[in-house]
Design a protein around this motif. Structure first.
Motif, PDB file in Angstrom:
ATOM      1  N   ALA A 446       4.405 -10.262 -13.653  1.00 28.13           N
ATOM      2  CA  ALA A 446       3.340 -11.173 -13.272  1.00 28.13           C
ATOM      3  C   ALA A 446       2.793 -10.845 -11.923  1.00 28.13           C
ATOM      4  O   ALA A 446       3.487 -10.418 -11.085  1.00 28.13           O
ATOM      5  N   PRO A 447       1.575 -11.092 -11.766  1.00 28.47           N
ATOM      6  CA  PRO A 447       0.924 -10.953 -10.411  1.00 28.47           C
ATOM      7  C   PRO A 447       1.444 -11.797  -9.324  1.00 28.47           C
ATOM      8  O   PRO A 447       1.997 -12.896  -9.832  1.00 28.47           O
ATOM      9  N   VAL A 448       1.691 -11.390  -8.096  1.00 26.63           N
ATOM     10  CA  VAL A 448       2.199 -12.287  -7.111  1.00 26.63           C
ATOM     11  C   VAL A 448       1.325 -12.212  -5.810  1.00 26.63           C
ATOM     12  O   VAL A 448       0.880 -11.175  -5.571  1.00 26.63           O
ATOM     13  N   ALA A 449       1.104 -13.318  -5.278  1.00 24.13           N
ATOM     14  CA  ALA A 449       0.427 -13.496  -4.052  1.00 24.13           C
ATOM     15  C   ALA A 449       1.089 -14.413  -3.113  1.00 24.13           C
ATOM     16  O   ALA A 449       2.001 -15.404  -3.269  1.00 24.13           O
ATOM     17  N   VAL A 450       1.147 -13.866  -1.886  1.00 28.07           N
ATOM     18  CA  VAL A 450       1.679 -14.598  -0.811  1.00 28.07           C
ATOM     19  C   VAL A 450       0.685 -14.588   0.462  1.00 28.07           C
ATOM     20  O   VAL A 450       0.123 -13.701   0.911  1.00 28.07           O
ATOM     21  N   SER A 451       0.949 -15.818   1.246  1.00 27.38           N
ATOM     22  CA  SER A 451       0.134 -15.986   2.620  1.00 27.38           C
ATOM     23  C   SER A 451       1.164 -15.831   3.646  1.00 27.38           C
ATOM     24  O   SER A 451       2.290 -16.508   3.567  1.00 27.38           O
ATOM     25  N   VAL A 452       0.815 -15.314   4.874  1.00 26.93           N
ATOM     26  CA  VAL A 452       1.583 -15.312   5.943  1.00 26.93           C
ATOM     27  C   VAL A 452       0.684 -16.111   7.145  1.00 26.93           C
ATOM     28  O   VAL A 452      -0.486 -15.182   7.446  1.00 26.93           O
ATOM     29  N   THR A 453       1.063 -16.986   7.932  1.00 24.13           N
ATOM     30  CA  THR A 453       0.122 -17.447   8.899  1.00 24.13           C
ATOM     31  C   THR A 453       1.159 -17.336  10.031  1.00 24.13           C
ATOM     32  O   THR A 453       2.095 -17.734  10.522  1.00 24.13           O
ATOM     33  N   VAL A 520       4.626  -9.735   0.828  1.00 23.93           N
ATOM     34  CA  VAL A 520       4.772 -10.280   2.198  1.00 23.93           C
ATOM     35  C   VAL A 520       4.380  -9.245   3.297  1.00 23.93           C
ATOM     36  O   VAL A 520       3.407  -9.648   4.271  1.00 23.93           O
ATOM     37  N   ARG A 521       4.794  -8.048   3.138  1.00 27.56           N
ATOM     38  CA  ARG A 521       4.444  -6.834   3.798  1.00 27.56           C
ATOM     39  C   ARG A 521       2.869  -6.868   4.231  1.00 27.56           C
ATOM     40  O   ARG A 521       2.258  -6.647   5.298  1.00 27.56           O
ATOM     41  N   ALA A 522       2.250  -6.919   3.071  1.00 27.51           N
ATOM     42  CA  ALA A 522       0.797  -6.916   3.053  1.00 27.51           C
ATOM     43  C   ALA A 522       0.054  -7.972   3.636  1.00 27.51           C
ATOM     44  O   ALA A 522      -0.903  -7.759   4.341  1.00 27.51           O
ATOM     45  N   ALA A 523       0.528  -9.103   3.526  1.00 29.46           N
ATOM     46  CA  ALA A 523       0.397 -10.345   4.086  1.00 29.46           C
ATOM     47  C   ALA A 523       0.339 -10.258   5.553  1.00 29.46           C
ATOM     48  O   ALA A 523      -0.619 -10.702   6.478  1.00 29.46           O
ATOM     49  N   VAL A 524       1.433  -9.718   6.063  1.00 31.17           N
ATOM     50  CA  VAL A 524       1.678  -9.700   7.402  1.00 31.17           C
ATOM     51  C   VAL A 524       0.858  -8.664   8.001  1.00 31.17           C
ATOM     52  O   VAL A 524       0.028  -8.923   9.116  1.00 31.17           O
ATOM     53  N   ARG A 525       0.511  -7.471   7.396  1.00 35.15           N
ATOM     54  CA  ARG A 525      -0.555  -6.797   7.901  1.00 35.15           C
ATOM     55  C   ARG A 525      -1.956  -7.103   7.955  1.00 35.15           C
ATOM     56  O   ARG A 525      -2.696  -6.909   8.958  1.00 35.15           O
ATOM     57  N   GLY A 556      -1.303 -11.242   1.021  1.00 39.88           N
ATOM     58  CA  GLY A 556      -0.989 -10.129   0.437  1.00 39.88           C
ATOM     59  C   GLY A 556      -0.776 -10.118  -1.012  1.00 39.88           C
ATOM     60  O   GLY A 556      -0.168 -11.185  -1.491  1.00 39.88           O
ATOM     61  N   GLU A 557      -0.863  -9.072  -2.105  1.00 42.33           N
ATOM     62  CA  GLU A 557      -0.712  -9.323  -3.183  1.00 42.33           C
ATOM     63  C   GLU A 557       0.010  -8.041  -3.834  1.00 42.33           C
ATOM     64  O   GLU A 557      -0.078  -6.988  -3.437  1.00 42.33           O
ATOM     65  N   THR A 558       0.799  -8.204  -5.253  1.00 40.31           N
ATOM     66  CA  THR A 558       1.084  -7.283  -5.770  1.00 40.31           C
ATOM     67  C   THR A 558       0.813  -7.590  -7.360  1.00 40.31           C
ATOM     68  O   THR A 558       0.548  -8.514  -7.641  1.00 40.31           O
ATOM     69  N   ARG A 559       0.443  -6.298  -8.189  1.00 40.17           N
ATOM     70  CA  ARG A 559       0.130  -6.585  -9.563  1.00 40.17           C
ATOM     71  C   ARG A 559       1.235  -6.189 -10.386  1.00 40.17           C
ATOM     72  O   ARG A 559       2.026  -5.440  -9.952  1.00 40.17           O
ATOM     73  N   PRO A 560       1.043  -6.544 -11.676  1.00 41.43           N
ATOM     74  CA  PRO A 560       1.946  -6.191 -12.788  1.00 41.43           C
ATOM     75  C   PRO A 560       2.022  -4.944 -12.958  1.00 41.43           C
ATOM     76  O   PRO A 560       0.943  -4.203 -13.006  1.00 41.43           O
ATOM     77  N   ARG A 561       3.256  -4.551 -13.453  1.00 43.79           N
ATOM     78  CA  ARG A 561       3.371  -2.912 -13.648  1.00 43.79           C
ATOM     79  C   ARG A 561       4.457  -2.617 -14.736  1.00 43.79           C
ATOM     80  O   ARG A 561       5.537  -3.397 -14.751  1.00 43.79           O
ATOM     81  N   GLY A 562       4.283  -1.797 -15.667  1.00 49.27           N
ATOM     82  CA  GLY A 562       5.544  -1.514 -16.378  1.00 49.27           C
ATOM     83  C   GLY A 562       6.515  -0.659 -15.669  1.00 49.27           C
ATOM     84  O   GLY A 562       6.575  -0.211 -14.864  1.00 49.27           O
ATOM     85  N   ALA A 563       7.733  -0.377 -16.578  1.00 45.69           N
ATOM     86  CA  ALA A 563       8.733   0.772 -16.205  1.00 45.69           C
ATOM     87  C   ALA A 563       8.321   1.873 -16.314  1.00 45.69           C
ATOM     88  O   ALA A 563       8.872   2.767 -15.587  1.00 45.69           O
ATOM     89  N   LEU A 564       7.399   2.184 -17.018  1.00 43.03           N
ATOM     90  CA  LEU A 564       6.756   3.693 -17.161  1.00 43.03           C
ATOM     91  C   LEU A 564       5.448   3.833 -16.916  1.00 43.03           C
ATOM     92  O   LEU A 564       4.491   3.339 -17.268  1.00 43.03           O
ATOM     93  N   THR A 565       5.452   3.881 -15.470  1.00 41.07           N
ATOM     94  CA  THR A 565       4.053   3.957 -14.681  1.00 41.07           C
ATOM     95  C   THR A 565       4.053   5.015 -13.656  1.00 41.07           C
ATOM     96  O   THR A 565       4.929   5.049 -13.016  1.00 41.07           O
ATOM     97  N   ASP A 566       2.748   5.178 -13.361  1.00 43.09           N
ATOM     98  CA  ASP A 566       2.354   5.909 -12.222  1.00 43.09           C
ATOM     99  C   ASP A 566       3.062   7.310 -12.273  1.00 43.09           C
ATOM    100  O   ASP A 566       3.524   7.867 -11.220  1.00 43.09           O
ATOM    101  N   GLY A 567       3.456   7.896 -13.416  1.00 40.32           N
ATOM    102  CA  GLY A 567       3.966   9.244 -13.409  1.00 40.32           C
ATOM    103  C   GLY A 567       5.513   9.217 -13.430  1.00 40.32           C
ATOM    104  O   GLY A 567       6.173  10.175 -13.120  1.00 40.32           O
ATOM    105  N   HIS A 568       5.904   7.966 -13.279  1.00 36.83           N
ATOM    106  CA  HIS A 568       7.489   7.901 -13.325  1.00 36.83           C
ATOM    107  C   HIS A 568       8.290   6.691 -14.063  1.00 36.83           C
ATOM    108  O   HIS A 568       7.483   5.859 -14.567  1.00 36.83           O
ATOM    109  N   ALA A 569       9.400   6.962 -14.561  1.00 31.29           N
ATOM    110  CA  ALA A 569      10.334   6.040 -15.195  1.00 31.29           C
ATOM    111  C   ALA A 569      11.210   5.090 -14.290  1.00 31.29           C
ATOM    112  O   ALA A 569      11.671   5.705 -13.191  1.00 31.29           O
ATOM    113  N   HIS A 570      10.733   3.846 -14.110  1.00 31.67           N
ATOM    114  CA  HIS A 570      11.437   3.081 -13.125  1.00 31.67           C
ATOM    115  C   HIS A 570      12.669   2.116 -13.624  1.00 31.67           C
ATOM    116  O   HIS A 570      12.204   1.434 -14.379  1.00 31.67           O
ATOM    117  N   TRP A 571      13.646   2.422 -13.221  1.00 31.65           N
ATOM    118  CA  TRP A 571      15.012   1.609 -13.827  1.00 31.65           C
ATOM    119  C   TRP A 571      16.082   1.744 -12.579  1.00 31.65           C
ATOM    120  O   TRP A 571      15.900   2.489 -11.811  1.00 31.65           O
TER     121      TRP A 571
END
Length: 720
Positions: A446-453, A520-525, A556-571
């Motif tokens: 699921a998409p994730v959004a975070v705010s940092v103040t 969080v890192r993206a929100a801090v930036r 900052g936000e991150t988006r949904p992604r599958g385990a087989l994505t961006d040219g790699h298998a993520h396990w």
């Protein structure tokens, strides 16, 4: 500047929890609140013919009684994960799909009055035969399983079939493996408090794992704008996959409150948690392995049959799809999944949903293959490690399984393992060592959004609707923010578990931490870019004060992604070891040592990550030796309580050792973080069964491993 990532940090909410000041959803109240109590079906299949509610209606304090004959306005919705499946809503019709299904709800002024009146409701049924078995005569081919995959998957060399590869193998082993229905048994009972404000907004306080999902489901059910659904779950007392959807308590409380114009609270009894929430489906699996004489796999065939509830279900368990497909390199594979509709409560996610039953079958079969080849179980797994996703040329984002196996074998003293079962005796106890590999996909659901103040006083606030199930999410947010800003953790305020905050995704599938940390890192930036775009080293508080600003916020936000994505298998991967002692006279098995060596990417909080792995391994011990929902011939649950449904207590749990490789997976995300919640549970049940075989030579292929099975072989179980 101190770095916090990877260090052991105490939970920031720990003091509130141990002093009892942390408020859980079940603690919430409202002025003028009414209480609801469920009346549940005493039969497992059939149709509700009539309800006698006269005595209950005359009972003190009763405000209303709702049933299929006087229903609440709750439209049936499809499952989010199975939109083509059956639609169902509580009290929508008189059909009975399982024992413990809600057939009425009594609403009264107090919980005692509601429960007393509910006991006076008398139901009559047209009873049909209930069925919870996995009879292959009733199996069907599902349209899709495991994140949309086809029910039959695999590969083989050009011009050949898996059967031909098996026929040409030097050695083959085959077995049938069974796992039972299980329940999450979280400490916090399922509950819901709901009320409607004058502006038409719905307010809900309930334990849940994915607030955006709950908001979406409730807005569809009650025809609301999602912005008009207010959900808060700051602390959740355990979930493990059992609180991923709006349960019957939630929808009934919402609907009853709307009709009655007052807040309504429903708390399930412990028995109702077993009969009216979510269960892990039973499975029956057949695994056949073929190998060369040197132990290299030629073929893996894994066929699984699992139960699926007739009511709205979340998950069709697919053990072969999620474990046998990824663990070992083989020349050919054939993996299939079939479903059998049964009279069960909703079948859904449970910690290591597919992996716990799937790894029990696969890793027991791997041990049997090692026996057939007279090969060390660790060595045969080393020989089948693979640099690519099996059957493809897709590389792993990161895979350090070989290191896990070697470190684990050395640390556990694997060289002391007896080569022949039943040959190591210590007093009245046979001693056996066992091991298994574990794995879990790294994805984001699921998409994730975070705010940092950032504030002019030097403090920072991080906010997201992500929930903390006891896994330490609040501390993860504080650690990541403090680490990125170079400030003490004590100067970070954390806000979470509230639908008014940026949507924080779902705390399930080992995705929470890996999705939140980069956000969080993206929100801090983003916040720092406004504070000091020239990237000077001046503290943000000083820059804000000099600019006359009190605060600045970044998102900052991150988006949904599958385990087989961006040219790699993520396990993620790991190796698990255990020592079991079996009494020579009583055959009682006792687990005395466990070790898990885990490759889960970069570790955020070493203390919490270790705790997650320990908890998962205890879960695996529980699955191996204790847990099983039992049914009578009419498909009624017979042990729907914590007296008959066994889970480990302190005396059952031995020394648990954990090693975290802490190797960042920078192909997975910028922080190199993967999840830790599920992987610890995966291989332990197989490791314990394998250790019992090493101790006394009994090969057990059915869980749980109870004393009767140690003495009396059943089909599929072997004794020397």
């Amino acid at each position: 500047m101190r770095e916090f990532l990877g260090t052991p940090v105490d939970r920031i909410d720990g003091p509130a929890k141990v002093t009892g000041t942390a408020r859980y959803p079940v603690d919430e109240t409202r002025p003028g609140m009414l209480w609801g109590h469920l009346v549940t079906s005493e039969v497992a299949a059939g149709r509700l013919r009539a309800l006698d509610t006269e005595a209950a209606a005359r009972s003190a304090g009763v405000v209303a009684i709702f049933s299929p004959f006087d229903p609440l306005p709750i439209p049936p919705l499809p499952s989010i994960s199975n939109p083509a499946g059956a639609r169902w809503a509580p009290l929508a019709d008189t059909a009975v799909h399982h024992h413990g299904q809600v057939v009425a709800v009594v609403v009264a002024d107090t919980p005692e009055q509601a429960r007393s009146a509910a006991s006076l409701v008398r139901a009559s049924y047209d009873v049909e035969r209930g069925r919870v078995d996995l009879d292959p005569a009733h199996e069907r081919v599902p349209a899709a399983v495991d994140h949309g995959q086809d029910p039959d998957i695999g590969y083989s060399p050009d011009g050949s079939t898996v059967e031909q590869v098996l026929a040409g193998s030097d050695v083959t082993v085959s077995g049938r493996y069974r796992t039972p229905v299980q329940n999450h048994a979280a400490m916090e009972l399922h509950s819901a408090l709901a009320w409607w404000s004058d502006d038409g907004r719905l307010h809900v306080r309930t334990g849940h794992q994915a607030i955006p999902w709950l908001v979406g489901e409730l807005s569809l059910t009650f025809d609301l704008d999602p912005a008009d659904v207010d959900v808060v779950a700051t602390h959740v007392g355990g979930a493990f996959g059992g609180k991923t959807r709006a349960g019957v308590d939630v929808k009934l409380a919402c609907a009853a409150s709307r009709v009655l114009g007052r807040p309504v609270k429903i708390v399930l009894t412990r028995e109702q948690v077993f009969t009216s929430t979510v269960v892990r489906a039973a499975t029956e699996q057949e695994v056949t392995l073929g190998a060369h004489r040197d132990g290299r796999l030629t073929a893996v065939v894994h066929r699984s049959r699992s139960a699926e509830a007739a009511v709205l279900s979340d998950l069709l368990v697919a053990p072969g799809h999620t474990v046998s497909r990824v663990l070992y390199g083989a020349e050919a594979m054939a993996i299939s999944q079939r479903a059998v509709t049964a009279h069960l409560p909703r079948t859904g996610f449970m910690r290591g949903p597919s992996e716990v039953p799937g790894l029990f079958a696969l890793e027991t079969a791997m041990d049997e293959l090692a026996d057939a080849l007279d090969m060390d179980p660790v060595e045969i797994r080393l020989r089948n490690d693979t640099p690519v996703f099996p059957g493809t040329d897709l590389p792993w984002s990161s895979r350090h399984l070989t290191e896990c196996l070697r470190i684990g074998a050395d640390r556990f003293g694997w060289s002391e393992r007896a080569r022949r079962p039943g040959t190591r005796l210590d007093g009245d106890w046979f001693v056996g060592l066992g091991m298994a590999v574990t794995s879990y996909r790294a994805a984001q659901v699921a998409p994730v959004a975070v705010s940092v103040t950032l504030r002019a006083d030097g403090d920072a606030e991080v906010a997201t609707s992500a929930v903390d199930l006891g896994t330490g999410m609040a501390t993860v947010l504080a650690i990541t923010t403090a680490d990125a800003l170079g400030i003490p953790i004590e100067r970070v305020r954390v806000r979470l578990g509230d639908s008014a905050l940026p949507p924080g995704g779902a705390a399930l599938g080992s995705t929470g931490t890996a999705a939140v940390v980069p956000a969080v890192r993206a929100a801090v930036r983003a916040a720092m870019a406004e504070v000091r775009p020239d990237a000077t080293a001046v503290p943000f508080a000083e820059v804000l004060r000099s600019a006359g600003r009190t605060a600045v916020t970044g998102r900052g936000e991150t988006r949904p992604r599958g385990a087989l994505t961006d040219g790699h298998a993520h396990w993620s991967f790991g190796a698990q070891f255990c020592e079991v002692r079996v009494n020579r006279w009583t055959r009682e098995p006792r687990v005395t040592r466990m070790l898990g060596v885990m490759d889960i990417g970069r570790v955020v909080n070493a203390k919490a990550a270790r705790s997650q792995i320990v908890g998962g391994m205890v879960w695996g011990l529980s699955a191996a030796l204790l847990e099983s929902i039992e049914f009578d011939p009419s498909a009624r649950m017979t042990n729907a309580d914590l007296a008959g449904y066994l889970v480990p207590v302190n005396a059952d749990v031995p020394d648990v050792d954990v090693v975290l490789l802490d190797v960042p997976d920078l192909e997975h995300n910028e922080c190199g973080v993967r999840g830790a919640g599920e992987i610890g549970a995966g291989g332990m049940s197989a490791a314990i069964g394998n250790a019992i075989h090493n101790a006394v030579g009994i090969r057990l292929r059915e869980l749980p491993i109870t004393l009767d099975r140690m003495f009396t072989p059943r089909e599929g179980n072997e004794r020397p």
